[in-house]
Design a protein around this motif. Structure first.
Motif, PDB file in Angstrom:
ATOM      1  N   ARG A  65       1.100  -1.108  -0.439  1.00 40.46           N
ATOM      2  CA  ARG A  65      -0.595   0.370   0.372  1.00 40.46           C
ATOM      3  C   ARG A  65       1.176   1.037   0.040  1.00 40.46           C
ATOM      4  N   PHE A  66       2.305   1.206   1.058  1.00 44.53           N
ATOM      5  CA  PHE A  66       2.608   2.239   0.938  1.00 44.53           C
ATOM      6  C   PHE A  66       3.902   2.881  -0.635  1.00 44.53           C
ATOM      7  N   VAL A  67       4.101   1.611  -1.122  1.00 45.36           N
ATOM      8  CA  VAL A  67       5.371   1.742  -1.752  1.00 45.36           C
ATOM      9  C   VAL A  67       5.194   0.962  -3.089  1.00 45.36           C
ATOM     10  N   GLY A  68       3.825   0.031  -3.099  1.00 46.46           N
ATOM     11  CA  GLY A  68       4.131  -0.630  -4.417  1.00 46.46           C
ATOM     12  C   GLY A  68       3.993  -1.847  -4.323  1.00 46.46           C
ATOM     13  N   GLN A  69       3.330  -2.794  -4.573  1.00 47.12           N
ATOM     14  CA  GLN A  69       3.714  -4.428  -4.428  1.00 47.12           C
ATOM     15  C   GLN A  69       5.137  -4.452  -4.257  1.00 47.12           C
ATOM     16  N   VAL A  70       5.452  -4.766  -6.204  1.00 46.01           N
ATOM     17  CA  VAL A  70       7.071  -4.822  -6.685  1.00 46.01           C
ATOM     18  C   VAL A  70       7.938  -4.174  -5.988  1.00 46.01           C
ATOM     19  N   PRO A  71       7.958  -2.546  -5.803  1.00 47.80           N
ATOM     20  CA  PRO A  71       8.802  -2.292  -4.884  1.00 47.80           C
ATOM     21  C   PRO A  71       9.079  -2.807  -3.442  1.00 47.80           C
ATOM     22  N   ALA A  72       7.729  -3.256  -2.895  1.00 44.23           N
ATOM     23  CA  ALA A  72       7.638  -3.968  -1.453  1.00 44.23           C
ATOM     24  C   ALA A  72       8.803  -4.960  -1.440  1.00 44.23           C
ATOM     25  N   SER A  73       8.088  -5.826  -2.743  1.00 43.48           N
ATOM     26  CA  SER A  73       8.608  -7.306  -3.013  1.00 43.48           C
ATOM     27  C   SER A  73      10.189  -7.075  -2.826  1.00 43.48           C
ATOM     28  N   LEU A  74      10.617  -6.825  -3.691  1.00 44.69           N
ATOM     29  CA  LEU A  74      12.447  -5.556  -3.985  1.00 44.69           C
ATOM     30  C   LEU A  74      13.067  -5.367  -2.310  1.00 44.69           C
ATOM     31  N   ALA A  75      11.579  -4.110  -1.775  1.00 40.02           N
ATOM     32  CA  ALA A  75      12.627  -4.222  -0.483  1.00 40.02           C
ATOM     33  C   ALA A  75      12.704  -5.028   0.634  1.00 40.02           C
ATOM     34  N   ILE A  76      11.620  -5.592   0.838  1.00 37.01           N
ATOM     35  CA  ILE A  76      11.933  -6.659   1.505  1.00 37.01           C
ATOM     36  C   ILE A  76      12.591  -7.591   1.448  1.00 37.01           C
ATOM     37  N   GLU A  77      12.785  -8.502  -0.163  1.00 37.49           N
ATOM     38  CA  GLU A  77      14.018  -9.295   0.079  1.00 37.49           C
ATOM     39  C   GLU A  77      15.281  -8.193   0.099  1.00 37.49           C
ATOM     40  N   ARG A  78      15.624  -7.423  -0.093  1.00 32.97           N
ATOM     41  CA  ARG A  78      16.680  -6.794   0.552  1.00 32.97           C
ATOM     42  C   ARG A  78      17.150  -6.680   1.957  1.00 32.97           C
ATOM     43  N   LEU A  79      16.528  -6.202   2.726  1.00 38.94           N
ATOM     44  CA  LEU A  79      15.860  -6.415   3.767  1.00 38.94           C
ATOM     45  C   LEU A  79      15.956  -7.888   4.686  1.00 38.94           C
ATOM     46  N   GLN A  80      15.514  -8.921   3.552  1.00 37.95           N
ATOM     47  CA  GLN A  80      16.074 -10.581   3.761  1.00 37.95           C
ATOM     48  C   GLN A  80      17.506 -10.504   3.912  1.00 37.95           C
ATOM     49  N   GLY A  81      17.871 -10.593   2.964  1.00 39.29           N
ATOM     50  CA  GLY A  81      19.428 -10.430   2.936  1.00 39.29           C
ATOM     51  C   GLY A  81      20.284  -9.775   3.804  1.00 39.29           C
ATOM     52  N   ARG A  82      19.925  -8.516   3.956  1.00 44.48           N
ATOM     53  CA  ARG A  82      20.346  -7.492   4.833  1.00 44.48           C
ATOM     54  C   ARG A  82      20.346  -8.604   6.402  1.00 44.48           C
ATOM     55  N   LEU A  83      19.385  -9.718   6.636  1.00 43.22           N
ATOM     56  CA  LEU A  83      19.402  -9.540   7.865  1.00 43.22           C
ATOM     57  C   LEU A  83      20.847 -11.153   8.045  1.00 43.22           C
ATOM     58  N   SER A  84      20.633 -12.027   6.702  1.00 48.84           N
ATOM     59  CA  SER A  84      21.352 -12.865   6.876  1.00 48.84           C
ATOM     60  C   SER A  84      22.485 -13.016   6.988  1.00 48.84           C
ATOM     61  N   GLN A  85      23.234 -11.174   6.606  1.00 44.81           N
ATOM     62  CA  GLN A  85      24.503 -10.400   6.491  1.00 44.81           C
ATOM     63  C   GLN A  85      24.833  -9.786   8.263  1.00 44.81           C
ATOM     64  N   ALA A  86      23.649  -9.992   8.867  1.00 44.18           N
ATOM     65  CA  ALA A  86      23.822  -9.453  10.208  1.00 44.18           C
ATOM     66  C   ALA A  86      24.409 -10.831  10.962  1.00 44.18           C
ATOM     67  N   MET A  87      23.443 -11.345  11.123  1.00 45.74           N
ATOM     68  CA  MET A  87      23.155 -12.715  11.498  1.00 45.74           C
ATOM     69  C   MET A  87      24.977 -13.631  10.896  1.00 45.74           C
ATOM     70  N   GLU A  88      26.003 -13.232  10.000  1.00 46.01           N
ATOM     71  CA  GLU A  88      26.778 -13.740   9.430  1.00 46.01           C
ATOM     72  C   GLU A  88      28.151 -13.143  10.180  1.00 46.01           C
ATOM     73  N   ASP A  89      27.762 -11.404  10.186  1.00 46.87           N
ATOM     74  CA  ASP A  89      28.747 -10.404  10.941  1.00 46.87           C
ATOM     75  C   ASP A  89      28.318 -10.724  12.213  1.00 46.87           C
ATOM     76  N   ASN A  90      27.882 -10.922  12.288  1.00 51.25           N
ATOM     77  CA  ASN A  90      27.759 -10.697  14.300  1.00 51.25           C
ATOM     78  C   ASN A  90      27.460 -12.645  14.932  1.00 51.25           C
ATOM     79  N   GLY A  91      28.049 -13.276  14.052  1.00 53.22           N
ATOM     80  CA  GLY A  91      28.405 -14.750  14.500  1.00 53.22           C
ATOM     81  C   GLY A  91      27.197 -15.368  15.017  1.00 53.22           C
ATOM     82  N   LEU A  92      26.057 -15.286  14.405  1.00 53.98           N
ATOM     83  CA  LEU A  92      24.947 -16.225  15.192  1.00 53.98           C
ATOM     84  C   LEU A  92      24.453 -16.816  14.218  1.00 53.98           C
ATOM     85  N   THR A  93      25.533 -17.452  13.184  1.00 50.10           N
ATOM     86  CA  THR A  93      25.252 -18.515  11.603  1.00 50.10           C
ATOM     87  C   THR A  93      25.533 -19.863  12.334  1.00 50.10           C
TER      88      THR A  93
END
Length: 924
Positions: free
Chosen positions: A484-512
């Protein structure tokens, strides 16, 4: 001209006239033709109702066809064969690793999408499963009132069907393992799916769900699940010794659920119910672990292989669900948590929770905490919504189910301190080892800054210790509000990027060494994150292969979770057969797995193109959302185009009364998306895609065509565009065109409507809606032209089946509704101005009708024009009177000619809303 074939042919003829004059509107013209026939008495509302009923049945058939296409095959033997093809025969350790962790967590939520009646849901499910025609008997009935209890009953029914389906899959997996690895198979403990619900536990934006509701629901779920365990064990062995423990435990849970279903507002009544629940009764079963161990041990020792499989299947169900129909999710708003934590650590209100100082403060406070005991009295008197949730969770874990963890979802969570506040209360009440705190990312700001949020949160040692204790990091991403706020296509891409950032943050902080549980909440419509093409696209849209590869390469176990929201979501589980088909498709697709070494997708390599594309679409969507034109058009009819589909209100609880100034942020994501469907154009899916490719159609088109992710985006856009009509958007604006009403009786063709048309014309001279809709339609048309140019460069991989039939069906439905609205407008202005004791402004009533607040308008008219008065015959008087003379004892004629037809026309228009939603595939 009310037969569907005639109406469809007429609409096609009118469409051809757009070649002569591009501004010609075939939908509005058909509505005008029908309106003339209706006002001339050539057709009646009965005729229109018959046409609507026929289209309703066809639309339900479209809904059934979509379900079948997504999950077919549906028969049990075909699904057994499909699953068998995916079962490995090589390494047992790999097989065990795959089947002992969930392919998917499925959450059954109470989102207000209970569009279909139970009879219609059953008919759609049966048609999807068997191909049988849908009977006309299922349309036209009264809709049930959707209460919280109704929603809970429907959710539990869907989960029960999912459990039956999961049992079948588990039994097949165990039988395969027994045959393939006869010496090792007893070690296998399958857990292919987990189920959960937040129906009765979601407090975000609600004040109607009490803590006792939540406790009562959890107890009723415990009683129902124990009853099912008993039935399952009886089917294996009617004399099994464990039944002596399970049967009285089920009865005890049922009695306690009845205690908490009563009125507990009196402290004495609550004390009785609480003391019964908290006492050390021998039948108060709090853990299934000993029973699971007993079943597993018996299976290992059994010489009967089939019995062993049955015992292990029952044990697997217990391991998955615990002492409930599934796990449960509580949900609160970040502001509620902020208010609660300030009471504890910052009573003077000097601490900025967005600051690093707040994190330091909370870190210290958590480390110094000593767990507090609590009871039902503390729960009853607690004023803070957030603290009440933690107290309720503590009571559930202490007295209902000690094993099953509980999710705490935090809406509008944009600061790490908010998560730490939740950890504070979880530790304060001694439940931090059983509660998974999960921040929700759904606003543009949360998605944009979510990476920083995760970096900061996961760097906190107190959070790292907590995550290791729980064995997972949990987050939630919301496709509905983000769409609703940014459109469904940008939302999917933004959420995808957030999911990737979670992976990176877990790896960086030894939470693998812990799992990543990612809850992607989406609805059943395109605008709310449900890809309509096939099940593979649906699953990938929520968690893309690119995002999954990030976790795989970091060595992080992924636990994907999705929602099945309200009545629309429950349709996939309307029967055990449909549920098995759905779960089999998911099990075969393996959404928790990916190929870490798959070829790179050019969409992520050519960021010079894809990033600009994303930003341009997002900016275009934001312009719509912030545009006065878009806001006015979407709210032109208030929420009056929509049926009531849930127990939760459709507007935020801070609503204003003025529809003319209604903000889009006052309307929740589901009704917002529903209105777009009803107006004929899924703006939040389509808009901006063409604009983003302007001046670079060939290069953007080539990128989208060669990229798997790009092609998936295009398949969504094409599916939405196949049902979109700018002409329909424009047609609704013409209802408010003063010139149209002034011209309609101009040549004497409808002289009997002259007064009504003159009144409408005069009233609407000052109305802004016709201009609003024209501006919006023009903007959408320009963008659509650019979209068509872009799509010329991308092959159409998945043409929409029956595209033109669907478009014509929607077009006829839209024309019929505009006809009904014209009828309502005409009758509203024709009501006599004066009436007995009438203190109602005529303009107020007209505006209510124009914004489709019809129930309010009719209530005012009925008050102004009553049909009965006190009768003088009730008095025993000797003196005669000539007054009243009977000439105006009631206003039956006004009701017959105006009030009742308006009410009926509006009811028919809401049935059209249901039909249109079914063609789109979902409500909202």
């Amino acid at each position: 001209m009310t037969g569907i074939a005639d109406l469809t042919d007429r609409l096609q003829q009118l469409h051809r006239r757009t070649e002569e004059t591009p501004l010609f509107n075939p939908v509005f013209q058909l509505a005008h033709d029908l309106s003339r026939e209706l006002e001339a008495g050539e057709i009646s509302l009965d005729d229109i109702e018959a046409a609507i009923a026929e289209l309703e049945v066809k639309a339900l058939g479209e809904r059934a066809g979509r379900i079948n296409r997504m999950v077919a095959p549906i028969d049990a033997s075909s699904n057994e064969d499909a699953l068998a093809e995916t079962l490995e025969t090589g390494d047992f350790a790999q097989f065990r690793q795959r089947w002992e962790r969930p392919n998917l967590h499925a959450v059954f939520t109470a989102h207000p999408t209970f569009l279909l009646t139970p009879q219609q849901s059953e008919a759609v499910a049966n048609a999807a499963s068997t191909g049988e025609e849908i009977s006309a008997d299922v349309v036209g009935d009264e809709r049930p009132q959707v209460t919280l209890v109704y929603e809970h009953e429907r959710a539990m029914r869907a989960i029960a069907h999912a459990q039956i389906a999961r049992n079948a899959i588990v039994a097949q997996v165990l039988a395969h393992a027994r045959k393939t690895w006869p010496d090792q198979w007893h070690e296998l403990a399958p857990l292919p799916f987990r189920f959960a619900s937040w129906v009765g536990y979601d407090m975000d934006g609600r004040t109607d769900i009490t803590w006792s509701n939540s406790i009562g629901f959890r107890l009723s779920e415990k009683a129902e699940r124990l009853r099912r365990y008993v039935a399952g064990l009886e089917a294996i062995d009617a004399e099994h010794e464990l039944l002596e423990q399970l049967r009285p435990a089920a009865l005890y849970a049922l009695e306690r659920s009845q205690d908490f279903a009563a009125d507990l507002s009196d402290p004495a009544a609550l004390s009785v119910a609480a003391n019964r629940l908290t006492s050390n009764d021998p039948h108060k079963l709090l853990s299934l672990a000993p029973i699971i161990d007993a079943l597993e041990a018996e299976a290992t020792q059994s010489d009967d292989g089939e019995r062993a499989v049955e015992l292990k299947t029952l044990a697997a169900a217990m391991r998955a669900d615990g002492l409930g129909m599934g796990w449960i999710h509580f949900r609160v708003n970040a502001k509620q948590l902020h208010n609660a934590i300030r009471r504890r650590v910052d009573p003077e209100g000097n601490l900025d929770l967005a600051s690093k100082g707040a994190v330091v403060h909370l870190r210290r406070a958590i480390s110094e905490l000593k767990p507090h005991r609590s009871n039902f009295g503390a729960l009853a008197i607690e004023a803070s919504t957030a603290i009440r949730q933690f107290l309720a969770m503590a009571q559930i874990l202490q007295h209902i189910d000690a094993d099953a963890p509980i999710r705490m979802l935090i809406a509008e969570c944009e600061e790490p301190a908010t998560v730490l506040a939740a950890l504070y209360f979880a530790k304060l009440f001694g439940i931090d080892d059983k509660v998974d705190v999960s921040p929700l990312f759904e606003t543009e700001s949360a998605l944009e800054h979510g990476g920083r949020f995760l970096d900061e949160l996961l760097a906190e040692k107190v959070y790292q210790d907590y995550a290791r204790e729980r064995g997972r990091v949990s987050i939630q991403a919301g496709f509905s509000d983000a769409g609703r706020f940014v459109g469904q296509v940008p939302a999917s891409l933004a959420i995808e990027r957030l999911q990737g950032r979670l992976s990176q943050a877990m790896e960086d902080n030894g939470l693998t060494d812990v799992a990543a549980l990612i809850f992607n909440t989406h609805g059943e419509s395109m605008g709310r994150g449900a890809h309509p093409n096939n099940m593979a696209d649906r699953l990938d849209w929520a968690l893309s292969p690119w995002a999954k590869r990030r976790f795989a390469r970091a060595g992080i176990v992924l636990e994907p979770e999705v929602s099945f929201q309200g009545g629309d979501g429950y349709l996939w589980f309307a029967t055990p057969e449909l549920a098995r088909a759905m779960l089999t498709r998911i099990a075969c697709l393996r959404p928790s797995e990916t190929d870490a070494d798959a070829p790179k997708d050019s969409f992520y390599q050519r960021t010079d193109l894809s990033l600009d594309f994303y930003r341009a679409v997002k900016d275009h969507q934001r312009e719509h959302l912030e545009s006065r034109t878009y806001s006015r058009a979407i709210t032109a009819f208030g929420l009056g185009l929509l049926n009531s589909t849930g127990s939760r209100v459709s507007r935020r609880q801070s609503d204003l009364n003025a529809d003319r100034d209604m903000s889009l942020r006052q309307i929740r994501a589901i009704p917002h998306n529903s209105i777009l469907q009803q107006l004929g154009y899924p703006v939040n899916v389509i808009a901006g895609i063409g604009h983003a490719a302007e001046n670079n159609y060939e290069e953007i088109g080539a990128l989208l065509a060669e990229s798997p992710r790009g092609r998936e985006l295009v398949r969504l856009v094409r599916a939405a565009n196949a049902l979109a009509s700018v002409k329909t958007v424009a047609a609704y604006g013409e209802l408010f065109n003063s010139a149209y009403w002034a011209s309609r009786p101009y040549r004497g063709t409808e002289s009997h409507l002259s007064d009504a048309c003159e009144s409408l014309s005069e009233y609407l001279v000052k109305d802004d809606r016709v201009g609003t809709f024209r501006r919006l339609a023009s903007r959408l048309r320009v963008d659509a032209m650019k979209l068509h140019r872009l799509l010329e460069h991308v092959p159409n991989e998945a043409p929409v089946d029956g595209r033109e039939d669907k478009r014509r069906m929607i077009g006829v439905l839209q024309a019929l509704r505009i006809t009904l609205l014209q009828s309502m407008f005409i009758r509203a202005v024709s009501v006599p101005v004066f009436s007995r004791a009438n203190d109602v402004s005529r303009d107020d009533v007209l505006e209510m009708i124009f914004t489709l607040r019809v129930d309010e308008a009719l209530a005012q008219l009925r008050r102004a024009y009553p049909v009965s008065f006190p009768r003088i015959s009730r008095f025993d008087l000797t003196e005669p009177t000539d007054w009243p003379d009977g000439s105006d004892e009631g206003y039956e004629a006004i009701h017959r000619d105006f009030v009742d037809p308006i009410e009926r026309a509006y009811g028919l228009s809401l049935r059209i809303s249901t039909a249109i939603a079914n063609v789109f595939g979902a409500h909202g």
